[in-house]
Motif scaffolding. Structure first.
Motif, PDB file in Angstrom:
ATOM      1  N   GLY A   1      -7.466  -1.434  -2.181  1.00 30.10           N
ATOM      2  CA  GLY A   1      -6.159  -1.307  -3.265  1.00 30.10           C
ATOM      3  C   GLY A   1      -5.068  -2.169  -3.030  1.00 30.10           C
TER       4      GLY A   1
ATOM      5  N   TYR B   1       0.610  -1.159  -0.063  1.00 28.88           N
ATOM      6  CA  TYR B   1       0.172   0.185   0.059  1.00 28.88           C
ATOM      7  C   TYR B   1       0.894   1.420  -0.083  1.00 28.88           C
TER       8      TYR B   1
ATOM      9  N   SER C   1      -9.754  -6.345  -2.035  1.00 25.61           N
ATOM     10  CA  SER C   1      -9.627  -5.530  -3.135  1.00 25.61           C
ATOM     11  C   SER C   1     -10.063  -3.883  -2.903  1.00 25.61           C
TER      12      SER C   1
END
Length: 164
Positions: free
Chosen positions: A138, A9, A135
């Motif tokens: 992200g 991330y 999901s």
């Protein structure tokens, strides 16, 4: 066969939020509850590791696995574990059989200062369910399959070949 999944991330907080969803998935038996870890690399480049929302500590097999994996990937000290023959054996299993060089390189590239990553070990029948459920957060997904042999080698090294 199990799959090691890392999701990178672009910030320091999303991996922790995604780990809460992963914890929920563990209740649905999609992910083993001890096979969830978060690593945050703060803006100064220091690493912070948690597993199941507790700091990594020596003495537990998954804690040992995560400590060795992150030590190998990011050259950080193996968190709170004594060096010994079993530790050397497990490190050898991780580098030779279980974790591909490509996976190692990709996750090192992904985890730059100011970022975070969620790590999961999921059974081969469920990695897609786990990734789909996560999901909405992200991130960049990186997977590495663990063969039955590599898995057995890791478990033997983690348990020292003795029944607990």
């Amino acid at each position: 066969m199990s799959t090691l999944v890392a999701i990178g991330y672009p910030d320091e907080t999303t991996a922790t939020a995604a780990s809460l969803e992963a914890d929920r998935l563990s209740k649905d038996l999609i992910i083993q509850p001890d096979a969830i870890a978060v690593i945050i690399r703060d803006r100064e480049g220091k690493f912070h590791v948690t597993t199941n929302h507790h700091a990594v500590a020596g003495g537990t097999t998954w804690g040992m696995f995560w400590g060795l994996l992150f030590g190998m990937l990011f050259f950080i000290p193996v968190l709170g574990m004594a060096i010994g023959a079993g530790l050397g054996a497990l490190t050898g299993k991780l580098t030779k059989n279980a974790i591909s060089k490509e996976f190692q390189d990709r996750i090192r590239e992904e985890l730059q200062p100011g970022t975070s990553a969620l790590f999961l070990v999921v059974e081969a029948v469920t990695p897609d369910k786990a990734v789909e459920a996560l999901s909405r957060y992200g991130g960049t997904v990186i997977k590495s399959s663990l063969s039955k042999e590599a898995e057995a080698d890791l478990q033997e090294a983690l348990h020292g070949g003795a029944q607990q």
